[in-house]
Write a protein that holds these residues in place. Structure first.
Motif, PDB file in Angstrom:
ATOM      1  N   ILE A 125      72.446  31.735  40.208  1.00 33.69           N
ATOM      2  CA  ILE A 125      71.057  31.538  39.454  1.00 33.69           C
ATOM      3  C   ILE A 125      69.794  31.647  40.700  1.00 33.69           C
ATOM      4  CG2 ILE A 125      70.740  28.998  39.894  1.00 33.69           C
ATOM      5  CD1 ILE A 125      69.791  28.965  36.861  1.00 33.69           C
ATOM      6  N   ALA A 126      70.164  31.646  41.849  1.00 35.91           N
ATOM      7  CA  ALA A 126      68.816  31.620  42.731  1.00 35.91           C
ATOM      8  C   ALA A 126      68.400  33.181  42.834  1.00 35.91           C
ATOM      9  CB  ALA A 126      69.515  31.391  44.088  1.00 35.91           C
ATOM     10  N   LYS A 127      69.129  33.989  42.241  1.00 33.44           N
ATOM     11  CA  LYS A 127      68.612  35.475  42.494  1.00 33.44           C
ATOM     12  C   LYS A 127      67.614  35.834  41.154  1.00 33.44           C
ATOM     13  CE  LYS A 127      72.784  36.853  44.491  1.00 33.44           C
ATOM     14  NZ  LYS A 127      74.291  37.387  44.348  1.00 33.44           N
ATOM     15  N   LYS A 128      67.570  34.678  40.094  1.00 33.50           N
ATOM     16  CA  LYS A 128      66.898  34.815  39.169  1.00 33.50           C
ATOM     17  C   LYS A 128      65.255  34.810  39.107  1.00 33.50           C
ATOM     18  CE  LYS A 128      67.812  33.279  34.881  1.00 33.50           C
ATOM     19  NZ  LYS A 128      68.096  32.602  33.813  1.00 33.50           N
ATOM     20  N   GLY A 129      64.805  34.195  40.172  1.00 36.71           N
ATOM     21  CA  GLY A 129      63.179  34.221  40.544  1.00 36.71           C
ATOM     22  C   GLY A 129      62.664  33.053  39.736  1.00 36.71           C
ATOM     23  N   ILE A 130      63.467  32.074  39.813  1.00 39.17           N
ATOM     24  CA  ILE A 130      62.770  30.640  39.281  1.00 39.17           C
ATOM     25  C   ILE A 130      61.618  30.222  40.025  1.00 39.17           C
ATOM     26  CG2 ILE A 130      63.284  28.390  38.742  1.00 39.17           C
ATOM     27  CD1 ILE A 130      66.047  29.362  38.344  1.00 39.17           C
ATOM     28  N   LYS A 131      60.827  30.003  39.484  1.00 45.91           N
ATOM     29  CA  LYS A 131      59.410  29.236  40.420  1.00 45.91           C
ATOM     30  C   LYS A 131      59.875  28.035  40.622  1.00 45.91           C
ATOM     31  CE  LYS A 131      55.680  32.182  38.575  1.00 45.91           C
ATOM     32  NZ  LYS A 131      55.431  32.850  39.384  1.00 45.91           N
ATOM     33  N   ILE A 132      59.872  27.572  41.953  1.00 40.54           N
ATOM     34  CA  ILE A 132      60.164  26.301  42.334  1.00 40.54           C
ATOM     35  C   ILE A 132      58.914  25.740  43.304  1.00 40.54           C
ATOM     36  CG2 ILE A 132      61.322  24.621  43.927  1.00 40.54           C
ATOM     37  CD1 ILE A 132      63.713  26.660  43.593  1.00 40.54           C
ATOM     38  N   TYR A 133      58.464  24.423  42.706  1.00 38.99           N
ATOM     39  CA  TYR A 133      57.052  23.887  43.365  1.00 38.99           C
ATOM     40  C   TYR A 133      57.711  22.627  43.767  1.00 38.99           C
ATOM     41  CZ  TYR A 133      54.577  27.344  40.427  1.00 38.99           C
ATOM     42  OH  TYR A 133      54.076  28.126  40.075  1.00 38.99           O
ATOM     43  N   MET A 134      57.359  22.335  45.156  1.00 36.14           N
ATOM     44  CA  MET A 134      57.514  21.203  45.708  1.00 36.14           C
ATOM     45  C   MET A 134      56.712  20.218  45.398  1.00 36.14           C
ATOM     46  SD  MET A 134      60.039  20.061  47.691  1.00 36.14           S
ATOM     47  CE  MET A 134      60.629  21.297  48.880  1.00 36.14           C
ATOM     48  N   LEU A 135      56.943  18.978  44.761  1.00 33.26           N
ATOM     49  CA  LEU A 135      56.234  17.936  44.266  1.00 33.26           C
ATOM     50  C   LEU A 135      56.574  17.008  45.019  1.00 33.26           C
ATOM     51  CD1 LEU A 135      53.981  17.246  42.159  1.00 33.26           C
ATOM     52  CD2 LEU A 135      55.951  16.698  40.520  1.00 33.26           C
ATOM     53  N   SER A 136      55.652  16.446  45.729  1.00 34.95           N
ATOM     54  CA  SER A 136      55.725  15.220  46.816  1.00 34.95           C
ATOM     55  C   SER A 136      54.547  14.489  47.278  1.00 34.95           C
ATOM     56  CB  SER A 136      56.433  15.988  48.027  1.00 34.95           C
ATOM     57  OG  SER A 136      56.538  14.910  48.967  1.00 34.95           O
ATOM     58  N   SER A 137      54.789  13.429  47.376  1.00 37.23           N
ATOM     59  CA  SER A 137      53.699  12.625  48.086  1.00 37.23           C
ATOM     60  C   SER A 137      53.710  12.673  49.553  1.00 37.23           C
ATOM     61  CB  SER A 137      53.771  11.156  47.530  1.00 37.23           C
ATOM     62  OG  SER A 137      55.090  10.514  48.115  1.00 37.23           O
ATOM     63  N   SER A 138      54.619  13.369  49.955  1.00 38.48           N
ATOM     64  CA  SER A 138      54.606  13.720  51.584  1.00 38.48           C
ATOM     65  C   SER A 138      53.187  14.058  52.153  1.00 38.48           C
ATOM     66  CB  SER A 138      55.719  14.374  52.185  1.00 38.48           C
ATOM     67  OG  SER A 138      55.704  14.659  53.542  1.00 38.48           O
ATOM     68  N   LEU A 139      52.733  13.565  53.195  1.00 38.82           N
ATOM     69  CA  LEU A 139      51.596  14.029  53.973  1.00 38.82           C
ATOM     70  C   LEU A 139      52.017  14.662  55.387  1.00 38.82           C
ATOM     71  CD1 LEU A 139      49.154  11.102  53.174  1.00 38.82           C
ATOM     72  CD2 LEU A 139      49.053  13.337  52.062  1.00 38.82           C
ATOM     73  N   ASP A 140      53.324  14.625  55.566  1.00 38.60           N
ATOM     74  CA  ASP A 140      54.014  15.209  56.721  1.00 38.60           C
ATOM     75  C   ASP A 140      53.653  16.659  56.641  1.00 38.60           C
ATOM     76  OD1 ASP A 140      55.473  16.120  58.770  1.00 38.60           O
ATOM     77  OD2 ASP A 140      57.069  14.923  58.243  1.00 38.60           O
ATOM     78  N   PRO A 141      52.891  16.951  57.821  1.00 40.99           N
ATOM     79  CA  PRO A 141      52.650  18.671  57.997  1.00 40.99           C
ATOM     80  C   PRO A 141      54.174  19.348  58.192  1.00 40.99           C
ATOM     81  CG  PRO A 141      51.413  17.405  59.507  1.00 40.99           C
ATOM     82  CD  PRO A 141      52.166  16.273  58.935  1.00 40.99           C
ATOM     83  N   THR A 142      54.920  18.682  58.829  1.00 48.00           N
ATOM     84  CA  THR A 142      56.192  19.256  58.820  1.00 48.00           C
ATOM     85  C   THR A 142      57.047  19.851  57.468  1.00 48.00           C
ATOM     86  OG1 THR A 142      56.721  18.055  60.824  1.00 48.00           O
ATOM     87  CG2 THR A 142      58.545  19.329  60.099  1.00 48.00           C
ATOM     88  N   ASP A 143      56.918  18.883  56.657  1.00 45.41           N
ATOM     89  CA  ASP A 143      57.094  19.152  55.112  1.00 45.41           C
ATOM     90  C   ASP A 143      56.430  20.237  54.515  1.00 45.41           C
ATOM     91  OD1 ASP A 143      58.984  16.967  55.243  1.00 45.41           O
ATOM     92  OD2 ASP A 143      57.857  15.640  54.315  1.00 45.41           O
ATOM     93  N   MET A 144      55.226  20.291  54.626  1.00 41.41           N
ATOM     94  CA  MET A 144      54.263  21.413  54.093  1.00 41.41           C
ATOM     95  C   MET A 144      54.712  22.589  54.716  1.00 41.41           C
ATOM     96  SD  MET A 144      50.719  19.376  53.614  1.00 41.41           S
ATOM     97  CE  MET A 144      50.887  17.829  53.999  1.00 41.41           C
TER      98      MET A 144
END
Length: 126
Positions: A80-99
């Motif tokens: 299914i990863a080949k289907k081009g699904i839009k994935i949005y990382m929704l997080s409260s993290s403020l860690d620049p590494t995560d971003m």
């Protein structure tokens, strides 16, 4: 807002965050169907067995047993990863590494800070 997506998968272990995000998604008519999985492992299984076929995924980073980034590693091996699904990382993290890790991941469309807002959804739909 017209309903731009058929199925939205929300992956987050926090019940309250899921409740709020689901309400925003519903009130904005973002998707015809909103499916919530509180475990990334359950979400992977749902994607693997085809019981969930999303157009868009909202994914939290910090979850017990499997992080959002670990989910993405598993997801990468699915057909299914080949289907081009839009994935949005929704997080409260403020860690620049995560971003940074989000922006470097080929599956992540955008990093969005919690809580999800109608304005953020409008920007996604433009």
């Amino acid at each position: 807002m017209t309903t731009p997506f058929k199925t939205c998968l929300l992956i987050d272990d926090n019940y309250i965050d899921n409740f709020i995000t689901r309400r925003v998604l519903e009130s904005s008519n973002f998707a015809e169907k909103i499916i919530v999985r509180q475990s990334p492992m359950e979400a992977i299984e749902s994607l693997r067995d085809g019981s969930v076929d999303p157009d868009v995924i909202f994914l939290d980073i910090r979850m017990p047993l499997m992080s959002g980034f670990e989910f993405l590693q598993e997801y990468d091996g699915l057909e299914i990863a080949k289907k081009g699904i839009k994935i949005y990382m929704l997080s409260s993290s403020l860690d620049p590494t995560d971003m940074k890790q989000s922006s470097d991941n080929k599956h992540i469309t955008q990093f969005i800070h919690k809580p999800l807002t109608v304005k953020a959804l409008e920007e996604i739909c433009q």
